[in-house]
Write a protein that holds these residues in place. Structure first.
Motif, short mmCIF file in Angstrom:
data_model
loop_
_atom_site.label_atom_id
_atom_site.label_comp_id
_atom_site.label_asym_id
_atom_site.label_seq_id
_atom_site.Cartn_x
_atom_site.Cartn_y
_atom_site.Cartn_z
N ALA A 23 1.16 -3.18 -8.66
CA ALA A 23 0.61 -2.27 -7.67
C ALA A 23 -0.69 -1.72 -8.22
CB ALA A 23 1.57 -1.14 -7.35
N LEU A 24 -1.65 -1.44 -7.32
CA LEU A 24 -2.99 -1.07 -7.76
C LEU A 24 -3.69 -0.21 -6.72
CD1 LEU A 24 -5.34 -1.57 -9.84
CD2 LEU A 24 -5.91 -3.60 -8.50
N PHE A 25 -4.44 0.79 -7.19
CA PHE A 25 -5.30 1.60 -6.33
C PHE A 25 -6.67 1.67 -6.96
CE2 PHE A 25 -7.29 5.75 -5.45
CZ PHE A 25 -7.43 5.64 -4.07
N THR A 26 -7.72 1.49 -6.16
CA THR A 26 -9.10 1.51 -6.67
C THR A 26 -9.94 2.51 -5.88
OG1 THR A 26 -9.69 -0.35 -5.22
CG2 THR A 26 -9.02 -0.87 -7.48
N LYS A 27 -10.93 3.10 -6.57
CA LYS A 27 -11.75 4.14 -5.94
C LYS A 27 -13.16 4.09 -6.50
CE LYS A 27 -12.42 8.10 -3.63
NZ LYS A 27 -13.88 8.19 -3.87
N ALA A 28 -14.15 4.12 -5.62
CA ALA A 28 -15.55 4.18 -6.03
C ALA A 28 -15.90 5.61 -6.43
CB ALA A 28 -16.46 3.72 -4.90
N THR A 29 -16.78 5.74 -7.40
CA THR A 29 -17.24 7.05 -7.81
C THR A 29 -18.74 6.98 -8.07
OG1 THR A 29 -17.08 8.77 -9.53
CG2 THR A 29 -16.56 6.53 -10.19
N GLY A 30 -19.49 7.77 -7.36
CA GLY A 30 -20.93 7.67 -7.43
C GLY A 30 -21.39 6.42 -6.71
N GLY A 31 -22.59 5.98 -7.00
CA GLY A 31 -23.10 4.82 -6.29
C GLY A 31 -23.00 3.52 -7.06
N ASN A 32 -22.62 3.59 -8.36
CA ASN A 32 -22.61 2.37 -9.15
C ASN A 32 -21.43 2.25 -10.11
OD1 ASN A 32 -23.34 4.37 -10.91
ND2 ASN A 32 -25.18 3.34 -11.68
N SER A 33 -20.35 2.96 -9.86
CA SER A 33 -19.19 2.87 -10.73
C SER A 33 -17.91 3.02 -9.92
CB SER A 33 -19.24 3.92 -11.85
OG SER A 33 -19.28 5.23 -11.29
N ALA A 34 -16.80 2.65 -10.53
CA ALA A 34 -15.51 2.72 -9.85
C ALA A 34 -14.40 2.83 -10.90
CB ALA A 34 -15.29 1.50 -8.97
N TRP A 35 -13.24 3.33 -10.46
CA TRP A 35 -12.09 3.40 -11.33
C TRP A 35 -10.85 2.94 -10.58
CZ3 TRP A 35 -8.14 6.47 -9.58
CH2 TRP A 35 -8.46 7.49 -8.69
N ASP A 70 -13.66 0.40 -2.69
CA ASP A 70 -13.37 1.83 -2.53
C ASP A 70 -12.11 2.07 -1.71
OD1 ASP A 70 -13.82 4.60 -2.73
OD2 ASP A 70 -14.86 4.62 -0.80
N LYS A 71 -11.21 2.86 -2.25
CA LYS A 71 -9.97 3.30 -1.59
C LYS A 71 -9.12 2.13 -1.12
CE LYS A 71 -12.05 7.62 0.01
NZ LYS A 71 -12.40 8.45 1.20
N MET A 72 -8.93 1.15 -1.98
CA MET A 72 -8.10 0.01 -1.64
C MET A 72 -6.77 0.06 -2.38
SD MET A 72 -10.55 -3.33 -1.13
CE MET A 72 -9.21 -4.13 -0.23
N VAL A 73 -5.74 -0.44 -1.73
CA VAL A 73 -4.40 -0.54 -2.31
C VAL A 73 -4.00 -2.01 -2.31
CG1 VAL A 73 -1.97 0.06 -2.03
CG2 VAL A 73 -3.73 1.77 -1.56
N ASN A 74 -3.43 -2.45 -3.40
CA ASN A 74 -3.00 -3.84 -3.52
C ASN A 74 -1.59 -3.92 -4.09
OD1 ASN A 74 -2.93 -6.20 -5.88
ND2 ASN A 74 -3.61 -6.93 -3.90
N LEU A 75 -0.76 -4.78 -3.49
CA LEU A 75 0.60 -5.01 -3.96
C LEU A 75 0.82 -6.51 -4.14
CD1 LEU A 75 2.53 -2.63 -1.51
CD2 LEU A 75 1.88 -2.14 -3.88
N ASN A 76 1.47 -6.89 -5.23
CA ASN A 76 1.76 -8.30 -5.50
C ASN A 76 3.21 -8.46 -5.93
OD1 ASN A 76 -1.07 -9.77 -5.63
ND2 ASN A 76 -1.32 -7.80 -6.68
N TYR A 77 3.81 -9.56 -5.52
CA TYR A 77 5.17 -9.89 -5.97
C TYR A 77 5.26 -11.38 -6.23
CZ TYR A 77 10.03 -11.29 -5.75
OH TYR A 77 11.24 -11.88 -6.03
#
Length: 353
Positions: free
Chosen positions: A107-119, A88-95
């Motif tokens: 580059a990547l951003f992730t977010k949890a939604t509800g109790g059992n899913s994420a986008w 949840d609410k993580m940012v990732n950068l790779n080079y």
């Protein structure tokens, strides 16, 4: 004019200069793997940058891993089912500096939604560098660049306590001088994790899609693939072993040197080895890891006579420092250069006062 072949030549010149019943699941996986293999055909591909690692940790473990369950957002580039509410609410950068001025970034951003899913949303950029533009008489008329870009959307959902499914949609763009190409691809994955035994398993159907706009009049197929992987941590030691099987939609690999005198087809053992990637990581705590990997296909394809014996080998390490997770890895492709990759991840909520 076959633009894809030109792009391949430019690149090569730089390199060489919802189921819970296990029986049903196994049966379904068998059909997914074996049926496409029977009809797989060789041919030219487009957007081949999708085969390269977009994670420093994966790069350290041989360049491909779809079963590793860790709090590392970059892993979802390889299997969207590895996305979960723990990211949840993580940012990732790779080079990654691949070879010379060939570079990859993500580059990547992730977010949890509800109790059992994420986008999540992310992007991958692959630059082949700048080239001199010349006439047939070798007169320099300018410069041009070659690059690939992928913009991705991810979604995952827990199917049960141990199973999770994930999808990613990939919008693709490529440019070669004044020529451009567009594509669309989907990854579909499953992930299984047994926390008590620390065993994990993954399957991914990758790059299912099409080239929507060709460079010229001819369209090329996507680098689609079927992959299986498993990871197992030892019960009384902080070591985890991973095995990933790739290219399961075909058996034999093509060779550019088939017409050369004395050429011999790969044996069964060599062909089988080219489908596998091995990785071992040392994980004494959640805040530190060291990994090594071996990719037999890379080793056999990139080994030169009397040189580059370390082709296909890779290594890396990572550490958590305050609010940041930092990882670095190296892989050997060309005898005169190492491929270096760096990753940084953080959780946005950790910055709250």
């Amino acid at each position: 004019m076959q633009i894809q072949k030109i792009k391949g030549h430019l690149y090569l010149s730089r390199v060489f200069s919802v189921c819970t019943n296990m029986k049903n699941i196994i049966y379904i996986l068998f059909l997914w793997v074996v049926a496409p293999t029977m009809s797989a055909q060789n041919g030219d591909e487009v957007f081949t940058f999708l085969r390269y690692p977009a994670s420093s940790r994966v790069n350290a473990l041989g360049g491909n891993n779809i079963s590793l369950v860790e709090r590392d957002p970059s892993l979802i580039f390889h299997n969207p089912a590895l996305l979960g509410t723990e990211l949840d609410k993580m940012v990732n950068l790779n080079y990654m500096n691949f070879i010379s001025d060939i570079n990859l970034g993500s580059a990547l951003f992730t977010k949890a939604t509800g109790g059992n899913s994420a986008w999540g949303v992310g992007a991958v950029f692959f630059s082949y560098g700048n080239f001199k533009q010349t006439t047939e008489e070798n007169i320099i008329t300018g410069n041009f660049s070659v690059k690939d870009i992928g913009v991705r959307a991810f979604y995952s959902r827990d199917l049960s306590e141990r199973w999770r499914g994930g999808l990613s949609l990939n919008f693709l763009y490529a440019s070669l001088e004044s020529y451009t190409s567009l594509g669309l691809a989907v990854d579909a994955g499953l992930s299984y994790y047994h926390s008590e035994s620390e065993f994990s398993f993954g399957i991914v159907l990758k790059n299912i899609g099409a080239q929507l706009k060709a460079y010229d009049e001819k369209r090329y197929k996507m680098p689609w693939d079927i992959q299986l992987g498993l990871s197992k941590k030892l019960e009384h030691a902080p070591f985890r072993f991973s095995l990933t099987a790739m290219y399961l939609n075909k058996w034999k690999f093509g060779h550019v040197e088939k017409a050369a005198p004395g050429y011999k087809e790969d044996t069964f053992v060599k062909t089988l080895a080219k489908h596998l990637v091995l990785g071992v990581d040392f994980v004494p705590s959640e805040n530190f890891w060291v990994g090594i990997g071996f990719n037999p296909k890379t080793n056999m394809d990139m080994k030169l006579q009397g040189a580059n014996a370390l082709a296909g080998f890779s290594a890396g390490a990572g550490v958590s420092i305050k609010m940041f997770d930092i990882g670095a890895s190296v892989a050997k492709y060309h005898p005169s250069a190492l491929s270096l990759m760096i990753s940084v991840s953080t959780t946005i909520s950790d910055f709250k006062p």
